[in-house]
Write a protein that holds these residues in place. Structure first.
Motif, PDB file in Angstrom:
ATOM      1  N   VAL A  13       1.627  -3.490  75.961  1.00  0.00           N
ATOM      2  CA  VAL A  13       0.593  -4.269  76.646  1.00  0.00           C
ATOM      3  C   VAL A  13       0.092  -3.470  77.840  1.00  0.00           C
ATOM      4  N   ILE A  14      -1.218  -3.267  77.881  1.00  0.00           N
ATOM      5  CA  ILE A  14      -1.862  -2.648  79.038  1.00  0.00           C
ATOM      6  C   ILE A  14      -2.378  -3.775  79.918  1.00  0.00           C
ATOM      7  N   GLY A 170     -13.889   4.952  75.541  1.00  0.00           N
ATOM      8  CA  GLY A 170     -13.115   6.181  75.442  1.00  0.00           C
ATOM      9  C   GLY A 170     -11.855   6.161  76.287  1.00  0.00           C
ATOM     10  N   SER A 171     -11.887   5.453  77.408  1.00  0.00           N
ATOM     11  CA  SER A 171     -10.707   5.356  78.268  1.00  0.00           C
ATOM     12  C   SER A 171      -9.555   4.692  77.518  1.00  0.00           C
ATOM     13  N   TYR A 172      -9.863   3.666  76.757  1.00  0.00           N
ATOM     14  CA  TYR A 172      -8.813   2.929  76.055  1.00  0.00           C
ATOM     15  C   TYR A 172      -8.279   3.717  74.857  1.00  0.00           C
ATOM     16  N   ARG A 173      -9.147   4.515  74.223  1.00  0.00           N
ATOM     17  CA  ARG A 173      -8.656   5.395  73.168  1.00  0.00           C
ATOM     18  C   ARG A 173      -7.694   6.423  73.756  1.00  0.00           C
ATOM     19  N   ARG A 174      -8.053   6.964  74.926  1.00  0.00           N
ATOM     20  CA  ARG A 174      -7.164   7.929  75.573  1.00  0.00           C
ATOM     21  C   ARG A 174      -5.864   7.272  76.018  1.00  0.00           C
ATOM     22  N   LEU A 175      -5.932   6.022  76.480  1.00  0.00           N
ATOM     23  CA  LEU A 175      -4.714   5.312  76.864  1.00  0.00           C
ATOM     24  C   LEU A 175      -3.774   5.163  75.675  1.00  0.00           C
ATOM     25  N   VAL A 188      -4.701  -5.072  75.335  1.00  0.00           N
ATOM     26  CA  VAL A 188      -5.221  -5.012  76.705  1.00  0.00           C
ATOM     27  C   VAL A 188      -5.384  -6.438  77.196  1.00  0.00           C
ATOM     28  N   LEU A 189      -4.740  -6.755  78.304  1.00  0.00           N
ATOM     29  CA  LEU A 189      -4.822  -8.088  78.896  1.00  0.00           C
ATOM     30  C   LEU A 189      -5.592  -7.972  80.203  1.00  0.00           C
TER      31      LEU A 189
END
Length: 232
Positions: A13-14, A170-175, A188-189
């Motif tokens: 969980v982010i 793109g930030s979330y793909r990198r995360l 992602v919450l």
């Protein structure tokens, strides 16, 4: 959509730092006003600090022009008041905030319910990460100096704008790549719809911790408690 809908259990969980681990308006209402007021004195006291000099150098490079001290302060204030996520400015603000948290002049908040839910998720082997506009070291300090300092040890990683903007898919793909999981297993919450939209575009799971009258099926209601596996 409610918490009772059948939804996949994430492997990680982010947590949006602003809105989950800190009040949603923490930047606008607490941190940025403090930085605006404290920055001149902070620069006087820490002018020879390597970290401060590096941040100021990066800010000058970003501005693309020569600035004296007064000009730089004026430009920094303009960026802050404009709500821009400029990484070197955030890093300089982060040094100011870390100094204030250590001195006790900023009082972090974290509810008992949130701390308890995070502990349960950690015990259920769900990896927890934080992502926000606030610099990662300050995110950690916020929890470490808050009412539940043990929560800081529950998180596996901390991310800020160095990995990309919070509204950039793109930030979330990198995360997800950084965490080492496929996007479809990472949730992602966040309380911000634009952040959830970006995460959804990157194929991550998304959820809102509180009801949203304008919600869509893309972002179901998912409280922290609801994320604990049934056998967790």
């Amino acid at each position: 959509m409610t918490d009772t809908a059948p939804l996949p259990t994430p492997q990680a969980v982010i947590l949006a730092f602003e809105g989950i681990l800190a009040p949603s308006g923490v930047l606008r209402d607490t941190l940025e006003p403090h930085a605006l007021e404290a920055l001149p004195d902070f620069l006087d006291r820490h002018a020879k600090s390597t970290a401060v000099q590096r941040a100021l150098s990066d800010i000058l490079a970003y501005s693309g022009r020569e600035l004296d001290v007064d000009g730089m302060l004026s430009q920094i204030r303009a960026w802050i008041r404009g709500g821009q996520d400029i990484t070197p400015v955030r890093q300089l603000q982060g040094l100011v905030w870390a100094d204030a948290l250590e001195a006790g002049s900023l009082q972090p908040e974290l509810s008992d319910a949130t701390a308890e839910a995070l502990a349960r998720l950690h015990q259920a082997d769900v990896d927890l990460y934080s992502f926000g506009a606030t610099p990662a070291p300050v995110q950690r300090d916020w929890l470490r100096h808050g009412p539940h300092p043990e929560t800081e040890q529950l998180l596996s990683g901390w991310f800020d704008t160095r990995i990309g903007g919070r509204r950039d898919a793109g930030s979330y793909r990198r995360l997800a790549d950084e965490i080492g999981l496929t996007p479809e297993t990472v949730l992602v919450l966040s309380t911000r719809r634009d952040e959830l939209d970006a995460a959804h575009q990157a194929w991550l799971l998304t959820g809102r911790p509180t009801p949203d009258p304008d919600a869509t099926d893309h972002h179901p209601l998912r409280s922290l408690d609801s994320l604990v596996p049934k056998n967790g």
